[in-house]
Design a protein around this motif. Structure first.
Motif, PDB file in Angstrom:
ATOM      1  N   GLY B  30       3.335  -3.736  19.074  1.00  0.00           N
ATOM      2  CA  GLY B  30       2.067  -3.530  18.381  1.00  0.00           C
ATOM      3  C   GLY B  30       1.566  -4.724  17.590  1.00  0.00           C
ATOM      4  N   VAL B  31       2.479  -5.462  16.949  1.00  0.00           N
ATOM      5  CA  VAL B  31       2.021  -6.523  16.049  1.00  0.00           C
ATOM      6  C   VAL B  31       2.232  -7.899  16.649  1.00  0.00           C
ATOM      7  CG1 VAL B  31       1.791  -6.750  13.578  1.00  0.00           C
ATOM      8  CG2 VAL B  31       3.404  -5.119  14.491  1.00  0.00           C
ATOM      9  N   SER B  32       2.433  -7.981  17.966  1.00  0.00           N
ATOM     10  CA  SER B  32       2.772  -9.281  18.527  1.00  0.00           C
ATOM     11  C   SER B  32       1.608  -9.938  19.235  1.00  0.00           C
ATOM     12  CB  SER B  32       3.965  -9.131  19.491  1.00  0.00           C
ATOM     13  OG  SER B  32       3.672  -8.179  20.465  1.00  0.00           O
ATOM     14  N   ASN B  33       0.389  -9.473  18.958  1.00  0.00           N
ATOM     15  CA  ASN B  33      -0.735 -10.096  19.649  1.00  0.00           C
ATOM     16  C   ASN B  33      -1.125 -11.436  19.055  1.00  0.00           C
ATOM     17  OD1 ASN B  33      -1.208  -8.181  21.674  1.00  0.00           O
ATOM     18  ND2 ASN B  33      -2.119  -6.814  20.176  1.00  0.00           N
ATOM     19  N   LYS B  34      -0.857 -11.602  17.758  1.00  0.00           N
ATOM     20  CA  LYS B  34      -1.186 -12.875  17.128  1.00  0.00           C
ATOM     21  C   LYS B  34       0.027 -13.400  16.375  1.00  0.00           C
ATOM     22  CE  LYS B  34      -4.694 -14.508  15.299  1.00  0.00           C
ATOM     23  NZ  LYS B  34      -5.434 -14.713  14.085  1.00  0.00           N
ATOM     24  N   LEU B  35       0.215 -14.703  16.417  1.00  0.00           N
ATOM     25  CA  LEU B  35       1.387 -15.306  15.802  1.00  0.00           C
ATOM     26  C   LEU B  35       1.381 -15.115  14.284  1.00  0.00           C
ATOM     27  CD1 LEU B  35       3.905 -16.898  16.381  1.00  0.00           C
ATOM     28  CD2 LEU B  35       2.619 -18.986  16.186  1.00  0.00           C
ATOM     29  N   GLU B  36       0.209 -15.277  13.656  1.00  0.00           N
ATOM     30  CA  GLU B  36       0.165 -15.190  12.189  1.00  0.00           C
ATOM     31  C   GLU B  36       0.568 -13.803  11.690  1.00  0.00           C
ATOM     32  OE1 GLU B  36      -2.556 -17.557  12.990  1.00  0.00           O
ATOM     33  OE2 GLU B  36      -1.218 -19.057  12.103  1.00  0.00           O
ATOM     34  N   THR B  37       0.012 -12.760  12.344  1.00  0.00           N
ATOM     35  CA  THR B  37       0.353 -11.421  11.903  1.00  0.00           C
ATOM     36  C   THR B  37       1.821 -11.129  12.172  1.00  0.00           C
ATOM     37  OG1 THR B  37      -0.513 -10.670  14.003  1.00  0.00           O
ATOM     38  CG2 THR B  37      -1.923 -10.399  12.108  1.00  0.00           C
ATOM     39  N   ALA B  38       2.331 -11.663  13.284  1.00  0.00           N
ATOM     40  CA  ALA B  38       3.744 -11.436  13.585  1.00  0.00           C
ATOM     41  C   ALA B  38       4.614 -12.039  12.493  1.00  0.00           C
ATOM     42  CB  ALA B  38       4.102 -12.049  14.932  1.00  0.00           C
ATOM     43  N   MET B  39       4.211 -13.197  11.977  1.00  0.00           N
ATOM     44  CA  MET B  39       5.000 -13.819  10.914  1.00  0.00           C
ATOM     45  C   MET B  39       4.959 -12.964   9.651  1.00  0.00           C
ATOM     46  SD  MET B  39       4.357 -17.815  11.216  1.00  0.00           S
ATOM     47  CE  MET B  39       5.230 -18.764  12.419  1.00  0.00           C
ATOM     48  N   GLY B  40       3.771 -12.431   9.314  1.00  0.00           N
ATOM     49  CA  GLY B  40       3.679 -11.563   8.139  1.00  0.00           C
ATOM     50  C   GLY B  40       4.578 -10.364   8.288  1.00  0.00           C
ATOM     51  N   MET B  41       4.537  -9.766   9.494  1.00  0.00           N
ATOM     52  CA  MET B  41       5.344  -8.581   9.743  1.00  0.00           C
ATOM     53  C   MET B  41       6.830  -8.898   9.629  1.00  0.00           C
ATOM     54  SD  MET B  41       5.179  -5.487  10.386  1.00  0.00           S
ATOM     55  CE  MET B  41       6.054  -4.088  11.016  1.00  0.00           C
ATOM     56  N   SER B  42       7.235 -10.044  10.175  1.00  0.00           N
ATOM     57  CA  SER B  42       8.673 -10.327  10.144  1.00  0.00           C
ATOM     58  C   SER B  42       9.146 -10.587   8.714  1.00  0.00           C
ATOM     59  CB  SER B  42       9.043 -11.499  11.036  1.00  0.00           C
ATOM     60  OG  SER B  42       7.957 -12.227  11.408  1.00  0.00           O
ATOM     61  N   LEU B  43       8.295 -11.231   7.927  1.00  0.00           N
ATOM     62  CA  LEU B  43       8.676 -11.486   6.537  1.00  0.00           C
ATOM     63  C   LEU B  43       8.871 -10.169   5.787  1.00  0.00           C
ATOM     64  CD1 LEU B  43       8.831 -14.393   5.471  1.00  0.00           C
ATOM     65  CD2 LEU B  43       6.837 -13.846   4.075  1.00  0.00           C
ATOM     66  N   ALA B  44       7.889  -9.288   5.937  1.00  0.00           N
ATOM     67  CA  ALA B  44       7.966  -8.009   5.244  1.00  0.00           C
ATOM     68  C   ALA B  44       9.167  -7.201   5.722  1.00  0.00           C
ATOM     69  CB  ALA B  44       6.680  -7.224   5.477  1.00  0.00           C
ATOM     70  N   THR B  45       9.394  -7.207   7.051  1.00  0.00           N
ATOM     71  CA  THR B  45      10.507  -6.421   7.594  1.00  0.00           C
ATOM     72  C   THR B  45      11.845  -6.951   7.097  1.00  0.00           C
ATOM     73  OG1 THR B  45       9.175  -6.119   9.561  1.00  0.00           O
ATOM     74  CG2 THR B  45      11.470  -5.483   9.702  1.00  0.00           C
ATOM     75  N   THR B  46      11.980  -8.274   7.056  1.00  0.00           N
ATOM     76  CA  THR B  46      13.231  -8.850   6.581  1.00  0.00           C
ATOM     77  C   THR B  46      13.539  -8.370   5.174  1.00  0.00           C
ATOM     78  OG1 THR B  46      12.683 -10.800   7.848  1.00  0.00           O
ATOM     79  CG2 THR B  46      14.478 -11.003   6.291  1.00  0.00           C
ATOM     80  N   PHE B  47      12.521  -8.416   4.330  1.00  0.00           N
ATOM     81  CA  PHE B  47      12.717  -8.009   2.947  1.00  0.00           C
ATOM     82  C   PHE B  47      13.124  -6.544   2.859  1.00  0.00           C
ATOM     83  CE2 PHE B  47      11.186  -6.765  -1.256  1.00  0.00           C
ATOM     84  CZ  PHE B  47      11.809  -7.724  -2.025  1.00  0.00           C
ATOM     85  N   VAL B  48      12.354  -5.692   3.507  1.00  0.00           N
ATOM     86  CA  VAL B  48      12.589  -4.252   3.405  1.00  0.00           C
ATOM     87  C   VAL B  48      13.908  -3.863   4.059  1.00  0.00           C
ATOM     88  CG1 VAL B  48      11.757  -2.019   4.164  1.00  0.00           C
ATOM     89  CG2 VAL B  48      10.172  -3.671   3.229  1.00  0.00           C
ATOM     90  N   LEU B  49      14.207  -4.447   5.227  1.00  0.00           N
ATOM     91  CA  LEU B  49      15.425  -4.057   5.933  1.00  0.00           C
ATOM     92  C   LEU B  49      16.666  -4.375   5.114  1.00  0.00           C
ATOM     93  CD1 LEU B  49      15.413  -4.749   9.744  1.00  0.00           C
ATOM     94  CD2 LEU B  49      16.840  -3.154   8.529  1.00  0.00           C
ATOM     95  N   THR B  50      16.674  -5.556   4.511  1.00  0.00           N
ATOM     96  CA  THR B  50      17.831  -5.931   3.704  1.00  0.00           C
ATOM     97  C   THR B  50      17.981  -4.986   2.527  1.00  0.00           C
ATOM     98  OG1 THR B  50      17.198  -8.169   4.287  1.00  0.00           O
ATOM     99  CG2 THR B  50      18.964  -7.924   2.709  1.00  0.00           C
ATOM    100  N   LEU B  51      16.864  -4.754   1.849  1.00  0.00           N
ATOM    101  CA  LEU B  51      16.906  -3.908   0.653  1.00  0.00           C
ATOM    102  C   LEU B  51      17.269  -2.471   1.007  1.00  0.00           C
ATOM    103  CD1 LEU B  51      16.348  -4.636  -2.278  1.00  0.00           C
ATOM    104  CD2 LEU B  51      14.115  -3.584  -2.043  1.00  0.00           C
ATOM    105  N   SER B  52      16.711  -1.965   2.126  1.00  0.00           N
ATOM    106  CA  SER B  52      16.944  -0.562   2.448  1.00  0.00           C
ATOM    107  C   SER B  52      18.367  -0.339   2.950  1.00  0.00           C
ATOM    108  CB  SER B  52      15.936  -0.068   3.479  1.00  0.00           C
ATOM    109  OG  SER B  52      16.246  -0.605   4.728  1.00  0.00           O
ATOM    110  N   SER B  53      18.939  -1.345   3.627  1.00  0.00           N
ATOM    111  CA  SER B  53      20.322  -1.130   4.060  1.00  0.00           C
ATOM    112  C   SER B  53      21.254  -1.103   2.856  1.00  0.00           C
ATOM    113  CB  SER B  53      20.754  -2.201   5.059  1.00  0.00           C
ATOM    114  OG  SER B  53      20.609  -3.469   4.517  1.00  0.00           O
ATOM    115  N   LEU B  54      20.906  -1.883   1.823  1.00  0.00           N
ATOM    116  CA  LEU B  54      21.673  -1.846   0.579  1.00  0.00           C
ATOM    117  C   LEU B  54      21.526  -0.486  -0.093  1.00  0.00           C
ATOM    118  CD1 LEU B  54      22.909  -3.260  -2.073  1.00  0.00           C
ATOM    119  CD2 LEU B  54      20.545  -3.747  -2.620  1.00  0.00           C
TER     120      LEU B  54
END
Lengths: 347, 193
Positions: B30-54
């Motif tokens: 869904g979010v891979s149509n544009k590089l910029e949005t993909a970068m935003g998504m990956s940044l947010a996901t990295t943050f949330v995934l780390t925090l939520s697994s903790l």
């Protein structure tokens, strides 16, 4: 009187896709001859079979899409894909293995993306990787041992082996490549002992060293004719050598540099596969990064992974990264400052 | 130390969450149509995934286990993830409006990313410890980001290719993802985790 307005370029080179592809096919000759000499008719049959299928598949798709046949078929790209696959596959690979690899390469990896010039992944390597994963036994045990008499059988016998008919049909050839042997036996013994195996011969690895030197010569020819640039192969070989010298200096523990360079598909990959202008980056800096990445991945997968050779996977993985590399290595346009990339780039 | 490194290699390359375990495919497509949005998504996901697994590890270890209600783990984790996402959104909005603008809609979208819940559940299944859980979540997020960013750069190129009409858009995206998955199989055997 009306003027015809023609935009640049006004001076054109003689290079066309057709002549480039013909040169590439020609440059595989030394490597092919070496393979033919050491492994017999199997390579020849494989190449003919793969080229035949590749052209047929290409024709079928073009007919389905109602595209002009002669224009697309005469660029020889399908022929080159077939040749590269035929060279990469084991000489005794059963006919259906090469058929699946070729059809998948042409139809899925190339034509689904719109054909020549649009495909993000190297078609030959996609086909190779697919059959390597799907039929690991057929793909790794069908290398004839060059010292073994199976390689010297005549053409008809080979045809019967590959297509599996007649009284000469056999179940399996068991000969692993030197890379495979070294990797598995070095864990339990030392270099001197492993080297006793006839697969290594007296120099580096019997047969394979000449195959790789053949492809190296063909590659140098392509570089001299300016059909490929030197960036990708040099970066690939240098990064592979540096890693191998830094981490694998002890030949009693891991595969040494000489075998990395002159065995397996290293030279074929470096000069014929990785230099594909479609699936790699376009700027010189991008090509250096691309080649270095392939070298690193080859070393990592060969040394730590499950598969004995890694050229196909390494090339595919870097193909995957190529658009991204391109995105960040666009050369500055003359007269403009460097464009910003990433966050805030489009503001 | 080596263990943690191996967990990272395992989650980023060998058992990549998107290409090998097939989790988190919705944002991947869904979010891979544009590089910029993909970068935003990956940044947010990295943050949330780390925090939520903790957080999910803590809630399982110190809440569900002592009370003997481990069977509630799925619903608890969903709640924890939603809370973490909401919390992150509030904090980011107050502390860094700039980052908030960049991440935008992606923050709440992460709640629906199955990789986040998958990591929380896999952590329990694999009986990962405290630091291991964090590493596992972080590695999963880095692996997700890596393929998402590379994939989006590739999709920008495919968007202008002469793809047959029946394969345009998501179809060729799925084919590409499959071919990438094929390439990632080359990493198999690097790490045994």
């Amino acid at each position: 009187m009306s003027f015809l307005r023609i935009s640049s370029p006004h001076a054109r080179g003689k290079n066309s896709t057709k002549s480039v592809m013909q040169q590439v096919a020609l440059a595989t000759m030394p490597g092919f001859l070496a393979l033919f000499y050491f492994f017999g008719w199997g390579v020849f049959i494989n190449i003919i079979w793969c080229v035949l299928l590749a052209v047929t598949a290409e024709t079928a798709v073009l007919l389905l899409r109602k595209r002009p046949l002669s224009f697309y078929l005469s660029d020889y790209s399908a022929v080159v894909t077939g040749i590269l696959l035929g060279l990469a596959l084991p000489p005794f690979a059963p006919w259906w293995v090469s058929a699946i690899a070729t059809l998948f390469a042409i139809i899925v990896a190339k034509q689904l993306y719109g054909g020549m010039g649009m495909n993000p992944f190297n078609p030959a390597m996609v086909g190779y990787a697919l059959v390597l994963i799907s039929f690991p036994v057929a793909m790794t045990t069908n290398w004839s041992n060059p010292v073994n008499p199976t390689g010297t059988a005549d053409f008809l016998t080979h045809l019967q082996w590959i297509f599996g008919f007649g009284s000469n049909a056999i179940d399996v050839f068991t000969a692993a490549t030197p890379l495979d042997i070294y990797k598995h036996e070095i864990a339990a013994s030392t270099e001197a002992v492993v080297r006793q195996s006839p697969a290594f011969g007296s120099f580096i690895s019997y047969g394979w060293e000449w195959v790789n030197i053949g492809f190296l010569l063909g590659g140098l020819y392509l570089v001299l004719r300016k059909i490929i640039s030197w960036h990708t192969p040099v970066a690939l070989l240098v990064s592979l050598s540096i890693l191998s010298l830094a981490l694998g200096w002890d030949a009693d523990q891991v595969t040494p540099l000489s075998i990395h360079l002159l065995s397996g598909g290293t030279m074929l990959g470096a000069f014929f596969i990785a230099t594909d202008p479609v699936t790699g980056p376009s700027s010189p800096r991008g090509k250096l990064i691309f080649g270095a990445g392939i070298g690193v991945l080859i070393y990592i997968i060969r040394t730590y992974g499950n598969y004995p050779d890694a050229v196909a996977f390494a090339v595919l993985l870097m193909n995957f990264a190529a658009p991204f590399i391109d995105y960040y290595t666009q050369p500055r346009t003359y007269g403009h400052s460097r464009s910003k990339r990433g966050f805030g780039g489009n503001k | 130390m080596t263990d943690y490194l191996l967990i990272l290699v395992s989650t980023i390359l060998v058992n990549n969450f998107v290409l090998v375990q097939f989790l988190g495919l919705c944002p991947f497509m869904g979010v891979s149509n544009k590089l910029e949005t993909a970068m935003g998504m990956s940044l947010a996901t990295t943050f949330v995934l780390t925090l939520s697994s903790l957080c999910s590890y803590l809630s399982f270890e110190y809440l569900l286990k002592p009370l003997g209600i481990e069977f509630l783990q799925t619903i608890t984790f969903i709640l924890v993830i939603a809370v973490v996402v909401q919390f992150t959104e509030m904090v980011v909005r107050k502390t860094s409006p700039m980052l908030y603008r960049v991440l935008g809609i992606f923050l709440p979208l992460i709640t629906t990313n199955c990789a986040v819940l998958g990591v929380a559940l896999l952590n329990i299944k694999k009986q990962n410890g405290f630091v291991e859980s964090i590493m596992y979540g972080f590695g999963a997020a880095v692996g997700f980001s890596l393929v998402l960013v590379l994939f989006s750069a590739m999709r920008e190129r495919i968007a202008v290719a002469d793809v047959p009409i029946h394969f345009k858009g998501s179809a060729i995206g799925m084919v590409t993802a499959g071919l990438m998955s094929l390439a990632f199989l080359g990493f198999s055997g690097l790490v045994d985790i």
